[in-house]
Scaffold this motif. Structure first.
Motif, PDB file in Angstrom:
ATOM      1  N   GLY A 152      89.903 113.127  33.527  1.00 53.27           N
ATOM      2  CA  GLY A 152      88.724 113.818  32.900  1.00 53.27           C
ATOM      3  C   GLY A 152      87.487 113.556  33.518  1.00 53.27           C
ATOM      4  N   GLU A 153      87.154 112.365  33.619  1.00 53.14           N
ATOM      5  CA  GLU A 153      85.867 111.974  34.158  1.00 53.14           C
ATOM      6  C   GLU A 153      85.745 112.435  35.624  1.00 53.14           C
ATOM      7  OE1 GLU A 153      85.511 107.867  33.178  1.00 53.14           O
ATOM      8  OE2 GLU A 153      85.651 108.282  31.104  1.00 53.14           O
ATOM      9  N   PHE A 154      87.029 112.260  36.169  1.00 53.53           N
ATOM     10  CA  PHE A 154      86.937 112.683  37.696  1.00 53.53           C
ATOM     11  C   PHE A 154      86.671 114.159  37.971  1.00 53.53           C
ATOM     12  CE2 PHE A 154      89.449 114.135  41.405  1.00 53.53           C
ATOM     13  CZ  PHE A 154      88.748 113.601  42.317  1.00 53.53           C
ATOM     14  N   HIS A 155      87.329 115.031  36.800  1.00 59.29           N
ATOM     15  CA  HIS A 155      87.015 116.272  37.070  1.00 59.29           C
ATOM     16  C   HIS A 155      85.528 116.736  36.620  1.00 59.29           C
ATOM     17  CE1 HIS A 155      88.194 120.589  36.474  1.00 59.29           C
ATOM     18  NE2 HIS A 155      87.642 120.671  35.353  1.00 59.29           N
ATOM     19  N   VAL A 156      85.150 116.136  35.704  1.00 62.60           N
ATOM     20  CA  VAL A 156      83.795 116.393  35.212  1.00 62.60           C
ATOM     21  C   VAL A 156      82.770 115.983  36.528  1.00 62.60           C
ATOM     22  CG1 VAL A 156      81.688 115.653  33.811  1.00 62.60           C
ATOM     23  CG2 VAL A 156      84.117 116.019  32.781  1.00 62.60           C
ATOM     24  N   GLU A 157      82.988 115.000  37.057  1.00 61.28           N
ATOM     25  CA  GLU A 157      82.106 114.545  38.320  1.00 61.28           C
ATOM     26  C   GLU A 157      82.319 115.775  39.514  1.00 61.28           C
ATOM     27  OE1 GLU A 157      81.267 110.710  41.029  1.00 61.28           O
ATOM     28  OE2 GLU A 157      83.469 111.250  40.857  1.00 61.28           O
ATOM     29  N   LYS A 158      83.430 116.211  39.754  1.00 62.74           N
ATOM     30  CA  LYS A 158      83.577 117.162  40.666  1.00 62.74           C
ATOM     31  C   LYS A 158      82.837 118.443  40.195  1.00 62.74           C
ATOM     32  CE  LYS A 158      87.713 119.920  42.707  1.00 62.74           C
ATOM     33  NZ  LYS A 158      87.549 121.244  42.173  1.00 62.74           N
ATOM     34  N   MET A 159      83.174 118.984  38.948  1.00 60.42           N
ATOM     35  CA  MET A 159      82.311 119.974  38.270  1.00 60.42           C
ATOM     36  C   MET A 159      80.977 119.838  38.748  1.00 60.42           C
ATOM     37  SD  MET A 159      84.583 120.718  34.729  1.00 60.42           S
ATOM     38  CE  MET A 159      83.229 121.668  34.317  1.00 60.42           C
ATOM     39  N   TYR A 160      80.244 118.577  38.290  1.00 61.92           N
ATOM     40  CA  TYR A 160      79.078 118.596  38.448  1.00 61.92           C
ATOM     41  C   TYR A 160      78.594 118.605  39.831  1.00 61.92           C
ATOM     42  CZ  TYR A 160      74.547 115.887  38.506  1.00 61.92           C
ATOM     43  OH  TYR A 160      73.293 115.206  38.733  1.00 61.92           O
ATOM     44  N   GLU A 161      79.322 117.814  40.920  1.00 59.65           N
ATOM     45  CA  GLU A 161      78.922 118.029  42.362  1.00 59.65           C
ATOM     46  C   GLU A 161      79.105 119.668  42.817  1.00 59.65           C
ATOM     47  OE1 GLU A 161      82.063 115.416  44.150  1.00 59.65           O
ATOM     48  OE2 GLU A 161      80.814 113.496  43.237  1.00 59.65           O
ATOM     49  N   GLN A 162      79.834 120.459  42.283  1.00 61.01           N
ATOM     50  CA  GLN A 162      79.675 121.720  42.739  1.00 61.01           C
ATOM     51  C   GLN A 162      78.720 122.383  41.878  1.00 61.01           C
ATOM     52  OE1 GLN A 162      83.771 122.783  41.245  1.00 61.01           O
ATOM     53  NE2 GLN A 162      84.712 122.259  43.170  1.00 61.01           N
ATOM     54  N   GLY A 163      77.735 121.871  41.230  1.00 59.53           N
ATOM     55  CA  GLY A 163      76.448 122.712  40.810  1.00 59.53           C
ATOM     56  C   GLY A 163      76.756 123.019  39.190  1.00 59.53           C
ATOM     57  N   GLU A 164      77.823 122.685  38.651  1.00 57.97           N
ATOM     58  CA  GLU A 164      78.144 123.331  37.364  1.00 57.97           C
ATOM     59  C   GLU A 164      77.190 122.499  36.537  1.00 57.97           C
ATOM     60  OE1 GLU A 164      82.076 124.293  36.148  1.00 57.97           O
ATOM     61  OE2 GLU A 164      82.903 124.369  38.257  1.00 57.97           O
ATOM     62  N   THR A 185      77.987 117.831  31.094  1.00 59.72           N
ATOM     63  CA  THR A 185      77.536 116.719  30.749  1.00 59.72           C
ATOM     64  C   THR A 185      78.746 115.859  30.190  1.00 59.72           C
ATOM     65  OG1 THR A 185      76.903 117.268  28.495  1.00 59.72           O
ATOM     66  CG2 THR A 185      75.152 117.267  30.132  1.00 59.72           C
ATOM     67  N   LEU A 186      78.881 114.367  30.078  1.00 60.84           N
ATOM     68  CA  LEU A 186      79.799 113.696  29.715  1.00 60.84           C
ATOM     69  C   LEU A 186      78.904 112.545  28.824  1.00 60.84           C
ATOM     70  CD1 LEU A 186      82.742 113.040  29.567  1.00 60.84           C
ATOM     71  CD2 LEU A 186      82.502 111.718  31.603  1.00 60.84           C
ATOM     72  N   ASN A 187      79.089 112.794  27.589  1.00 60.02           N
ATOM     73  CA  ASN A 187      78.491 111.759  26.678  1.00 60.02           C
ATOM     74  C   ASN A 187      79.065 110.449  26.628  1.00 60.02           C
ATOM     75  OD1 ASN A 187      76.718 113.782  25.752  1.00 60.02           O
ATOM     76  ND2 ASN A 187      78.139 114.358  24.282  1.00 60.02           N
ATOM     77  N   GLN A 188      80.293 110.158  26.722  1.00 58.38           N
ATOM     78  CA  GLN A 188      80.845 108.937  27.185  1.00 58.38           C
ATOM     79  C   GLN A 188      81.598 108.787  28.539  1.00 58.38           C
ATOM     80  OE1 GLN A 188      83.259 107.847  23.596  1.00 58.38           O
ATOM     81  NE2 GLN A 188      83.793 105.689  24.563  1.00 58.38           N
ATOM     82  N   GLN A 189      81.759 107.746  28.913  1.00 60.90           N
ATOM     83  CA  GLN A 189      82.167 107.660  30.325  1.00 60.90           C
ATOM     84  C   GLN A 189      82.464 106.128  30.595  1.00 60.90           C
ATOM     85  OE1 GLN A 189      79.254 109.598  32.439  1.00 60.90           O
ATOM     86  NE2 GLN A 189      78.850 107.781  33.645  1.00 60.90           N
ATOM     87  N   TYR A 219      84.246 105.043  33.638  1.00 61.52           N
ATOM     88  CA  TYR A 219      84.712 104.810  35.100  1.00 61.52           C
ATOM     89  C   TYR A 219      83.702 105.072  36.176  1.00 61.52           C
ATOM     90  CZ  TYR A 219      89.157 104.150  33.034  1.00 61.52           C
ATOM     91  OH  TYR A 219      90.254 103.670  31.994  1.00 61.52           O
ATOM     92  N   ILE A 220      83.282 106.456  36.267  1.00 59.82           N
ATOM     93  CA  ILE A 220      82.391 106.893  37.265  1.00 59.82           C
ATOM     94  C   ILE A 220      81.124 107.273  36.848  1.00 59.82           C
ATOM     95  CG2 ILE A 220      84.457 107.799  38.577  1.00 59.82           C
ATOM     96  CD1 ILE A 220      84.405 110.325  37.228  1.00 59.82           C
ATOM     97  N   ASN A 221      80.419 107.303  37.931  1.00 57.66           N
ATOM     98  CA  ASN A 221      78.987 107.500  37.719  1.00 57.66           C
ATOM     99  C   ASN A 221      78.537 108.929  37.860  1.00 57.66           C
ATOM    100  OD1 ASN A 221      76.249 106.986  37.379  1.00 57.66           O
ATOM    101  ND2 ASN A 221      75.745 106.397  39.572  1.00 57.66           N
ATOM    102  N   ILE A 222      78.558 109.493  36.564  1.00 62.67           N
ATOM    103  CA  ILE A 222      77.882 110.832  36.386  1.00 62.67           C
ATOM    104  C   ILE A 222      76.560 110.881  35.453  1.00 62.67           C
ATOM    105  CG2 ILE A 222      78.469 113.300  35.397  1.00 62.67           C
ATOM    106  CD1 ILE A 222      81.491 112.123  35.513  1.00 62.67           C
ATOM    107  N   PRO A 223      75.505 111.416  36.043  1.00 65.12           N
ATOM    108  CA  PRO A 223      74.153 111.311  35.173  1.00 65.12           C
ATOM    109  C   PRO A 223      74.627 111.976  33.938  1.00 65.12           C
ATOM    110  CG  PRO A 223      73.919 112.116  37.252  1.00 65.12           C
ATOM    111  CD  PRO A 223      75.367 112.224  37.107  1.00 65.12           C
ATOM    112  N   LYS A 224      73.930 111.234  32.789  1.00 62.32           N
ATOM    113  CA  LYS A 224      74.065 111.694  31.362  1.00 62.32           C
ATOM    114  C   LYS A 224      72.784 112.397  31.160  1.00 62.32           C
ATOM    115  CE  LYS A 224      76.840 107.798  29.578  1.00 62.32           C
ATOM    116  NZ  LYS A 224      77.033 106.912  28.637  1.00 62.32           N
ATOM    117  N   THR A 225      72.646 113.488  30.590  1.00 60.28           N
ATOM    118  CA  THR A 225      71.365 114.170  30.161  1.00 60.28           C
ATOM    119  C   THR A 225      71.336 114.111  28.679  1.00 60.28           C
ATOM    120  OG1 THR A 225      72.808 116.256  30.042  1.00 60.28           O
ATOM    121  CG2 THR A 225      71.537 115.779  32.146  1.00 60.28           C
TER     122      THR A 225
END
Length: 125
Positions: free
Chosen positions: A98-110, A113-117, A119-125
Motif C-alpha cells: 500500500g505504501e509502495f502504491h501511494v508512492e507511485k501515485m505521488y510520483e505520477q502527480g496525484e 497523503t499517507l498519515n502513517q508509514q 517503510y518508504i519516504n512519501i512526504p506527509k502533508t
C-alpha cells in the motif's frame, strides 16, 4: 454444512477480508494491545458500530484476544492472538505494498497523503 474453497486465498479472505479487518489487524500488529477508543482514534473513518462488529468477528475466528479488566469504568483491550500473529508477514506485505502504491501515485502527480508509514519516504502533508 461443509465450507468449500477453490483456492487457499478464499479461506484467508473469508477471515480477514473486507475494508476494516486488515486495517484493525495492522494497527494491532504495529501497536500491540489497544483499547477500543485507541483503535477508533487510529481509524477515524470507521463507525463505532462497525468497529465493534469487526472486533467481534475477529475474536470469534480466534485472530484477536479480548481482555476485559474488572474495574470501573470498564476497561477492554484487544491484541493479536498467537494464531493471529501467524498473519504477520501477510499484514506487513499488505502495508508495504500500500505504501509502495501511494508512492507511485505521488510520483505520477496525484494528490495523495499517507498519515502513517513504516517503510518508504512519501512526504506527509
Amino acid at each position: 454444512m461443509t465450507k468449500t474453497y477453490n483456492i487457499g486465498v478464499e479461506a484467508t479472505i473469508d477471515v480477514i477480508g473486507g475494508k476494516w479487518k486488515p486495517v484493525i489487524l495492522c494497527h494491532l500488529q504495529n501497536n500491540g494491545r489497544m483499547r477500543t477508543a485507541e483503535l477508533k482514534r487510529a481509524i477515524p473513518t470507521i463507525t463505532q458500530k462497525m468497529l465493534t462488529q469487526q472486533l467481534r468477528e475477529l475474536e470469534k475466528d480466534s485472530i484477536i484476544n479480548r481482555r476485559v479488566y474488572n474495574q470501573v469504568p470498564p476497561k477492554v483491550e484487544y491484541e493479536l492472538s498467537k494464531y493471529g500473529q501467524t498473519l504477520g508477514e501477510i499484514l506487513s506485505s499488505l502495508c508495504y505494498w500500500g505504501e509502495f502504491h501511494v508512492e507511485k501515485m505521488y510520483e505520477q502527480g496525484e494528490s495523495v497523503t499517507l498519515n502513517q508509514q513504516d517503510y518508504i519516504n512519501i512526504p506527509k502533508t
